[in-house]
Write a protein that holds these residues in place. Structure first.
Motif, short mmCIF file in Angstrom:
data_model
loop_
_atom_site.label_atom_id
_atom_site.label_comp_id
_atom_site.label_asym_id
_atom_site.label_seq_id
_atom_site.Cartn_x
_atom_site.Cartn_y
_atom_site.Cartn_z
N ASP A 121 0.92 -1.17 -0.01
CA ASP A 121 -0.07 0.03 0.13
C ASP A 121 0.88 1.26 0.13
OD1 ASP A 121 -2.01 1.88 0.20
OD2 ASP A 121 -2.90 1.02 2.05
N SER A 122 1.31 1.68 -1.02
CA SER A 122 2.31 2.63 -1.29
C SER A 122 1.86 3.90 -0.99
CB SER A 122 2.80 2.83 -2.85
OG SER A 122 3.94 3.29 -2.72
N GLY A 123 0.74 4.17 -1.11
CA GLY A 123 0.28 5.48 -0.74
C GLY A 123 0.22 5.70 0.90
N ASN A 124 -0.03 4.52 1.64
CA ASN A 124 0.07 4.74 3.15
C ASN A 124 1.34 4.24 3.61
OD1 ASN A 124 -2.73 5.54 3.77
ND2 ASN A 124 -3.49 3.41 2.80
N GLN A 125 2.37 4.08 3.10
CA GLN A 125 3.64 3.48 3.37
C GLN A 125 3.56 2.08 4.16
OE1 GLN A 125 5.61 5.23 1.70
NE2 GLN A 125 4.40 7.10 1.29
N GLU A 126 2.57 1.24 3.96
CA GLU A 126 2.31 0.10 4.47
C GLU A 126 2.43 -1.09 3.57
OE1 GLU A 126 -0.66 2.01 8.01
OE2 GLU A 126 -1.22 0.96 6.44
N ILE A 127 2.55 -2.07 4.45
CA ILE A 127 2.39 -3.57 3.99
C ILE A 127 1.39 -4.20 4.43
CG2 ILE A 127 3.56 -5.71 3.32
CD1 ILE A 127 5.04 -3.14 2.28
N ARG A 128 0.11 -4.53 3.76
CA ARG A 128 -0.91 -5.15 4.35
C ARG A 128 -1.21 -6.87 3.85
NH1 ARG A 128 -4.20 -0.50 3.82
NH2 ARG A 128 -5.90 -1.23 5.28
N ALA A 129 -1.67 -7.47 4.60
CA ALA A 129 -1.90 -8.84 4.66
C ALA A 129 -3.62 -9.14 4.25
CB ALA A 129 -1.44 -9.28 5.68
N ILE A 130 -3.93 -9.98 3.55
CA ILE A 130 -5.33 -10.29 3.20
C ILE A 130 -5.33 -11.68 3.27
CG2 ILE A 130 -7.18 -9.93 1.51
CD1 ILE A 130 -5.68 -7.78 0.32
N THR A 131 -6.22 -12.14 4.02
CA THR A 131 -6.47 -13.91 4.19
C THR A 131 -7.38 -14.19 3.05
OG1 THR A 131 -8.51 -13.48 5.54
CG2 THR A 131 -6.47 -13.51 6.86
N VAL A 132 -7.11 -15.33 2.61
CA VAL A 132 -8.02 -15.96 1.61
C VAL A 132 -8.29 -17.25 1.83
CG1 VAL A 132 -8.01 -16.68 -0.81
CG2 VAL A 132 -6.64 -14.47 -0.29
N PRO A 133 -9.60 -17.55 1.91
CA PRO A 133 -10.71 -16.93 1.90
C PRO A 133 -11.00 -15.97 3.10
CG PRO A 133 -11.58 -18.92 2.50
CD PRO A 133 -10.04 -19.11 2.30
N GLY A 134 -12.09 -15.13 2.89
CA GLY A 134 -12.43 -14.50 4.09
C GLY A 134 -11.95 -12.92 3.90
N TYR A 135 -10.73 -12.52 3.33
CA TYR A 135 -10.52 -11.51 2.72
C TYR A 135 -10.39 -10.38 3.89
CZ TYR A 135 -11.24 -13.58 -1.76
OH TYR A 135 -11.53 -14.52 -2.73
N VAL A 136 -9.83 -10.83 4.95
CA VAL A 136 -9.55 -9.92 6.45
C VAL A 136 -8.26 -8.99 5.90
CG1 VAL A 136 -9.16 -9.80 8.66
CG2 VAL A 136 -10.86 -11.61 7.97
N VAL A 137 -8.21 -7.96 6.25
CA VAL A 137 -7.30 -6.94 5.75
C VAL A 137 -6.61 -6.53 6.96
CG1 VAL A 137 -6.43 -4.87 4.75
CG2 VAL A 137 -8.30 -6.28 3.59
N SER A 138 -5.43 -6.56 7.25
CA SER A 138 -4.56 -6.29 8.26
C SER A 138 -3.16 -5.46 7.79
CB SER A 138 -4.14 -7.13 9.36
OG SER A 138 -3.56 -8.35 8.64
N THR A 139 -2.86 -4.79 8.84
CA THR A 139 -1.42 -3.95 8.47
C THR A 139 -0.39 -4.78 9.32
OG1 THR A 139 -2.38 -1.97 8.20
CG2 THR A 139 -0.05 -2.01 8.54
N ILE A 140 0.55 -5.26 8.42
CA ILE A 140 1.94 -6.00 9.04
C ILE A 140 3.11 -5.37 9.42
CG2 ILE A 140 0.79 -8.29 8.33
CD1 ILE A 140 3.33 -8.25 6.43
N ALA A 141 3.15 -4.13 8.52
CA ALA A 141 4.45 -3.57 8.74
C ALA A 141 4.19 -2.00 8.27
CB ALA A 141 5.92 -4.24 7.92
N GLY A 142 5.02 -1.09 8.49
CA GLY A 142 4.97 0.42 8.10
C GLY A 142 3.80 1.07 9.09
N SER A 143 4.06 2.33 8.67
CA SER A 143 3.15 3.38 9.26
C SER A 143 2.75 4.43 8.36
CB SER A 143 3.17 3.80 10.70
OG SER A 143 4.75 4.51 10.55
#
Length: 649
Positions: A437-459
């Motif tokens: 997520d370059s605009g937010n300077q973050e690395i995000r994780a998405i579970t499959v299936p379920g598509y739960v989004v979380s931030t794992i690194a960056g702020s």
């Protein structure tokens, strides 16, 4: 000493030999009766027979060596005054011997009966002048009343060494700066070379009488596996180069004369570069959009690329045409999703094939866990899935619907928000997606299936004191030297939100250690992220404050300039990075050793479209690579040359 490098086609006179009256022979042999007639010590006579080859290409081998440049011969007995005989068609002792050896010349010598040492020296000018081409001594027994022909094997005098690449031009080439370049093929692939000693006139010395060659590899870079070995006993001048990965070394050749009188050993060192081979799989530099094969296909701005191991095909995000394109290994291009030109439009809509709409799609990955493609739809701040079978249905799995769509929010599916999503990768075992997520300077994780989004690194804090620049959609200027900073941005390693990035772009997953690797483009660094909580970020190449540039090296000594794409090589465990503003492809080991494998190595950027071995290739804004284990190649999008390139490694 003089060394010669030239292609095989320029060999000219390749096999230079002396005939010995139709039979072989060696130094010290003579054709005389085993018994001598009685009487006092008589005067004996012998004839030395030289067959001088023509001054054009010949084939085959013969018992000994005389250069086609030979014009005179000097013969002395027991070190006494020499007899000089010119050798030419007009010489009374020379005659036409036929097509293979058109000049047959004899030199008649007389001495007292008994054994004598005869020294023979050939020259490339009349009257024993010019260069000495071959010289040798042999023992001859003179017998009264007889004039036998003595078989002569002369030792060629080496003056230089020639190395010829004999493999195909796509796999081997000579460069005035890189030396001998050859494909660093994974597996057991041989790259043949021909090594010959040359006389003072540049004619190869081969066959009996030729110098002994010692060929070896020294100083091979760590892990490259560069080696040389003899290919076949049938041709002692042919050798095999091999390697396991790109790297460099030196080819050392020593030519030792066959006889002590024939000069001193000649040495030669040639730089070796085991490298990659670059070709264009599809697309051409002209603007436009078209499905088709090879250069007939057109892209506007290809960005992301994914590999589908199920069918061996590639999938490309054509960002400016807002479409998803399929590319076969044979270069056949088809549009599978998105409303492409001429009726194309940018927008946001799910649905099959051309009814779906995208806005500047960037990254793409194939998920073997569920068989779908996942696309970062940058302009829509959304993650879209594409079923890889007709009718190629597009579904939004994460990111908000068009109203208030962009932001920063962790949630499930379309309740989550992103800003300028670019790179995407997948854990092939769990199916979990990881998004830059370059605009937010973050690395995000998405579970499959379920598509739960979380931030794992960056702020959302930037990796320096200032404001982030957005991802550029325009081509870099050819005269541009850098997009970034030197000694400005300060980024941070650490766990989770402690870590900071500046415009991260590419991401790849290493299934061996379970880690992620990210191109931190604004910080000109390569970052590593563990995928086990607390998701620790470390830097494997780069220095903070940021230094951008173009240098190979290790960890903090290597530099990049806007590294964007990154791929993991499942065969050798290395990373490959598209160094965009350096227009180069860089190899990065997990220990942080950086090597340029393709693109012009220079502090001045070279943008363009050119195929060939590594240092010959040109790129124009290379964006995203993916590794194809079936082709042993990187497939990458070369954005502003509007092509899909193949890098055979």
């Amino acid at each position: 000493m003089r060394s010669i490098l030239r292609p095989l086609a320029a060999l000219g006179i390749a096999l230079i030999v002396v005939s010995c009256g139709g039979g072989g022979g060696s130094s010290g042999s003579s054709l005389v009766p085993t018994s001598q007639p009685p009487g006092p010590a008589p005067i004996g006579t012998v004839k030395l027979q030289l067959n001088v080859p023509p001054k054009s290409a010949t084939t085959g081998r013969a018992p000994a060596y005389v250069s086609p440049a030979t014009q005179s011969v000097s013969v002395s007995i027991d070190g006494n005054a020499a007899t000089v005989q010119n050798l030419s068609p007009s010489s009374p002792n020379c005659s036409n011997a036929g097509a293979a050896y058109p000049l047959l010349c004899t030199v008649t010598l007389s001495a007292s009966a008994g054994a004598h040492t005869v020294t023979i020296d050939t020259f490339d000018q009349p009257n024993a002048a010019g260069n000495s081409l071959s010289i040798n001594s042999l023992s001859v027994t003179f017998v009264a009343g007889q004039s036998p022909n003595v078989p002569v094997v002369l030792a060629g005098v080496p003056a230089s060494i020639a190395v010829y690449p004999t493999g195909p031009a796509t796999k081997m080439a000579l460069s005035p700066t890189a030396g001998l370049m050859f494909l660093a093929a994974q597996g057991t692939t041989s790259m043949p070379i021909l090594v010959e000693a040359l006389d003072a006139d540049g004619n190869p010395i081969v066959g009996p009488g030729s110098p002994t060659l010692q060929v070896s590899v020294t100083g091979a870079s760590s892990g490259s596996g560069i080696a040389v070995s003899a290919l076949s006993a049938a041709n002692p001048n042919e050798y095999t180069l091999s390697s396991t990965t790109p790297g460099d070394a030196t080819l050392a050749v020593v030519a030792t004369p066959a006889a002590a009188l024939a000069g001193t050993p000649v040495t030669f060192h040639l730089s070796l570069l085991a490298t990659v081979s670059v070709s264009t799989l599809a697309g051409s530099t002209g603007p436009g959009y078209a499905d088709g094969t090879g250069a007939a296909a057109k892209f506007s701005r290809p960005r992301g690329v994914a590999y589908d191991p199920a069918n061996g095909d590639f999938y490309v995000t054509d960002s400016a045409d807002d479409s998803i394109r399929q590319v076969t290994p044979g270069g056949v291009v088809t549009t599978i999703a998105g409303s492409a030109p001429p009726a194309g439009s940018s927008g946001f809509a799910d649905g099959p094939g051309s009814t779906a709409l995208f806005s500047s799609p960037e990254g793409i990955v194939y998920d073997p866990a569920d068989g779908n493609l996942y696309v970062t739809d940058a302009g829509n701040c959304a993650i879209r899935s594409v079923s890889p079978a007709s009718p190629y249905t597009v579904t939004t799995v994460a990111g908000a619907v068009p109203t208030a769509k962009c932001g920063n929010h962790n949630a499930v599916g379309t309740l989550a928000q992103f800003r300028t999503v670019i790179g995407i990768t997948v854990n092939p075992t769990t199916g979990t997606l990881y998004v830059v997520d370059s605009g937010n300077q973050e690395i995000r994780a998405i579970t499959v299936p379920g598509y739960v989004v979380s931030t794992i690194a960056g702020s959302r804090s930037l990796g320096f004191s200032g404001s982030a620049s957005s991802a550029s959609s325009s081509a870099p200027s050819i005269s541009s030297s850098s997009h970034a900073f030197n000694g400005g941005p300060v980024y941070t390693d650490g766990s989770g939100s402690v870590a900071t990035f500046l415009n991260p772009a590419g991401i790849t997953f290493d299934p061996t250690n379970g880690d992620l690797y990210v191109t931190d483009s604004g910080d000109c660094a390569i970052r590593q992220i563990s995928t086990a909580s607390p998701y620790t970020v470390s830097t494997i190449v780069g220095v903070s404050p940021t230094i951008c540039g173009f240098a190979d090296g290790t960890k903090t000594t290597a530099t990049f300039n806007d590294p964007r794409g990154i791929a993991y090589d499942s065969d050798n465990g290395d990373l490959y990075v598209t160094d965009t503003y350096n227009a180069a492809i860089r190899q990065v080991t997990l220990s942080g050793v950086v090597t340029t494998v393709a693109g012009v190595v220079s502090s001045i950027h070279h943008f363009g479209l050119a195929n060939g071995l590594g240092p010959q290739a040109l790129f124009y804004n290379p964006s995203q690579p993916v590794y194809d284990p079936a082709l042993k190649s990187l497939i990458l999008t070369d954005t502003y040359s509007r092509t899909i390139r193949q890098v055979e490694i």
